[in-house]
Design a protein around this motif. Structure first.
Motif, PDB file in Angstrom:
ATOM      1  N   ASN A   1      -0.523  -7.184  -7.093  1.00  0.00           N
ATOM      2  CA  ASN A   1       0.367  -8.718  -6.321  1.00  0.00           C
ATOM      3  C   ASN A   1       0.363  -8.803  -5.850  1.00  0.00           C
ATOM      4  O   ASN A   1       0.128  -9.426  -4.289  1.00  0.00           O
ATOM      5  N   ASP A   2       1.716  -7.798  -4.743  1.00  0.00           N
ATOM      6  CA  ASP A   2       2.509  -8.067  -3.846  1.00  0.00           C
ATOM      7  C   ASP A   2       0.676  -8.118  -2.571  1.00  0.00           C
ATOM      8  O   ASP A   2       0.484  -8.236  -1.391  1.00  0.00           O
ATOM      9  N   GLY A   3       0.295  -6.705  -2.740  1.00  0.00           N
ATOM     10  CA  GLY A   3      -0.640  -6.390  -2.119  1.00  0.00           C
ATOM     11  C   GLY A   3      -1.742  -7.839  -2.167  1.00  0.00           C
ATOM     12  O   GLY A   3      -2.424  -7.766  -0.495  1.00  0.00           O
TER      13      GLY A   3
ATOM     14  N   GLY B   1      -9.195  -1.594  -2.367  1.00  0.00           N
ATOM     15  CA  GLY B   1      -9.152  -2.206  -1.289  1.00  0.00           C
ATOM     16  C   GLY B   1      -8.714  -1.909  -0.012  1.00  0.00           C
ATOM     17  O   GLY B   1      -8.520  -3.354   0.545  1.00  0.00           O
ATOM     18  N   ALA B   2      -7.361  -1.291   0.711  1.00  0.00           N
ATOM     19  CA  ALA B   2      -6.813  -1.006   0.840  1.00  0.00           C
ATOM     20  C   ALA B   2      -7.062  -1.076   2.474  1.00  0.00           C
ATOM     21  O   ALA B   2      -7.812  -0.788   2.641  1.00  0.00           O
ATOM     22  N   ARG B   3      -6.540  -2.493   3.015  1.00  0.00           N
ATOM     23  CA  ARG B   3      -6.926  -2.258   4.469  1.00  0.00           C
ATOM     24  C   ARG B   3      -6.412  -1.684   4.968  1.00  0.00           C
ATOM     25  O   ARG B   3      -7.443  -0.544   6.273  1.00  0.00           O
ATOM     26  N   LYS B   4      -5.721  -0.878   4.639  1.00  0.00           N
ATOM     27  CA  LYS B   4      -5.032   0.437   5.764  1.00  0.00           C
ATOM     28  C   LYS B   4      -4.011   1.450   4.942  1.00  0.00           C
ATOM     29  O   LYS B   4      -3.647   0.888   4.441  1.00  0.00           O
ATOM     30  N   GLN B   5      -4.732   2.756   5.202  1.00  0.00           N
ATOM     31  CA  GLN B   5      -4.669   3.077   4.042  1.00  0.00           C
ATOM     32  C   GLN B   5      -2.965   3.798   4.508  1.00  0.00           C
ATOM     33  O   GLN B   5      -2.600   4.162   5.640  1.00  0.00           O
ATOM     34  N   ALA B   6      -2.183   3.964   3.246  1.00  0.00           N
ATOM     35  CA  ALA B   6      -0.719   4.605   3.472  1.00  0.00           C
ATOM     36  C   ALA B   6      -0.479   5.988   3.264  1.00  0.00           C
ATOM     37  O   ALA B   6      -1.435   6.927   3.293  1.00  0.00           O
TER      38      ALA B   6
ATOM     39  N   GLU C   1      -3.982  -7.374   1.762  1.00  0.00           N
ATOM     40  CA  GLU C   1      -3.426  -5.879   2.026  1.00  0.00           C
ATOM     41  C   GLU C   1      -4.659  -5.478   0.932  1.00  0.00           C
ATOM     42  O   GLU C   1      -5.363  -4.117   1.661  1.00  0.00           O
ATOM     43  N   PHE C   2      -4.824  -6.005   0.001  1.00  0.00           N
ATOM     44  CA  PHE C   2      -5.853  -5.410  -0.947  1.00  0.00           C
ATOM     45  C   PHE C   2      -6.412  -6.635  -1.743  1.00  0.00           C
ATOM     46  O   PHE C   2      -6.165  -7.801  -1.211  1.00  0.00           O
ATOM     47  N   ASP C   3      -7.530  -5.735  -2.080  1.00  0.00           N
ATOM     48  CA  ASP C   3      -8.964  -6.795  -2.031  1.00  0.00           C
ATOM     49  C   ASP C   3      -9.306  -6.701  -3.533  1.00  0.00           C
ATOM     50  O   ASP C   3      -9.873  -5.640  -3.571  1.00  0.00           O
ATOM     51  N   VAL C   4      -8.600  -7.234  -4.823  1.00  0.00           N
ATOM     52  CA  VAL C   4      -9.073  -7.020  -6.212  1.00  0.00           C
ATOM     53  C   VAL C   4      -8.812  -8.671  -6.686  1.00  0.00           C
ATOM     54  O   VAL C   4      -8.264  -8.911  -7.037  1.00  0.00           O
ATOM     55  N   PRO C   5     -10.314  -9.114  -6.806  1.00  0.00           N
ATOM     56  CA  PRO C   5     -10.621  -9.729  -7.989  1.00  0.00           C
ATOM     57  C   PRO C   5      -9.902 -10.131  -9.565  1.00  0.00           C
ATOM     58  O   PRO C   5      -9.436 -11.029  -9.649  1.00  0.00           O
TER      59      PRO C   5
ATOM     60  N   ALA D   1       1.071  -1.154  -0.048  1.00  0.00           N
ATOM     61  CA  ALA D   1      -0.388   0.080  -0.046  1.00  0.00           C
ATOM     62  C   ALA D   1       0.503   0.652   0.059  1.00  0.00           C
ATOM     63  O   ALA D   1       0.441   2.196  -0.610  1.00  0.00           O
ATOM     64  N   GLU D   2       1.648   1.381   1.668  1.00  0.00           N
ATOM     65  CA  GLU D   2       3.140   2.373   0.815  1.00  0.00           C
ATOM     66  C   GLU D   2       3.577   2.433  -0.375  1.00  0.00           C
ATOM     67  O   GLU D   2       3.193   3.696  -1.375  1.00  0.00           O
TER      68      GLU D   2
END
Length: 210
Positions: free
Chosen positions: A149-151, A204-209, A156-160, A94-95
């Motif tokens: 992809n890393d997220g 859909g970042a779980r925590k904002q950077a 960290e990310f919700d990306v279908p 995310a960062e």
């Protein structure tokens, strides 16, 4: 902001173009292509803006298309460097994605005239040059896709749909060059920060950077 003024900012986008006459012609071409489009611009238009004769242009560039290719190559190299620096840098996904978007958007806003030519005149390039630039664009796509992809892998990310989201992120950032107005109420830094937040929400970042 004119193309000439764009060269005054900190990263000197045309610093690698020498001699001075070649740089002046390139800056003039950016202005003409951005205002009139590649096909409506003549070599006489470019030379006139640079305060030179049409014959002088051919000393430095064999064709108008060669000028466009030089502009496009420098711009795409810069875009790739911005994205890869963030992708390969420290921090969470995310960062890193936020840093990439902030820098990428800031460049497209601060250099909106140049970026319009770099991003929207691709089809005017000849086949060989177009293939070269498309390869650079794919490497930029890969940098963003890697961060997403890393997220996803880190939770960290919700990306279908990672490829589709990558395209959406890049399209959102690049479009800044089309509408940004230096006389508007937002600075390039402010737009970069806004878009970084929007993109983190998009994935859909779980925590904002920060």
């Amino acid at each position: 902001m004119s193309a000439a003024e764009e060269t005054e900012v900190e990263d000197q986008p045309w610093g690698e173009v020498t001699p001075d006459a070649a740089r002046r012609l390139l800056v003039a071409a950016v202005e003409a292509f951005a205002e009139r489009g590649y096909h409506a611009t003549t070599t006489r238009d470019i030379a006139g803006r640079a305060g030179m004769s049409p014959a002088a242009l051919y000393i430095h560039y064999k064709t108008k298309e060669e000028l466009l290719h030089r502009i496009s190559r420098i711009g795409h190299d810069k875009a790739l460097a911005i994205l890869r620096a963030a992708a390969d840098g420290p921090g969470t996904a995310a960062e890193r994605l936020a840093a990439a978007v902030r820098s990428f958007v800031r460049w497209h806003a601060a250099h909106h005239m140049t970026a319009r030519v770099v991003q929207y005149e691709l089809d005017a390039l000849g086949d060989e040059h177009r293939t070269e630039i498309v390869a650079l664009r794919r490497r930029s796509d890969a940098a963003v896709r890697d961060m997403i992809n890393d997220g996803v892998r880190a939770g960290e990310f919700d990306v279908p749909d990672v490829p589709g989201t990558t395209l959406a992120v890049l399209s959102l950032c690049i479009d800044v060059a089309r509408w940004f107005n230096a006389a508007g109420h937002r600075t390039p830094d402010e737009v970069g920060a806004l878009y970084a937040d929007l993109v983190l929400r998009m994935v859909g970042a779980r925590k904002q950077a920060s």
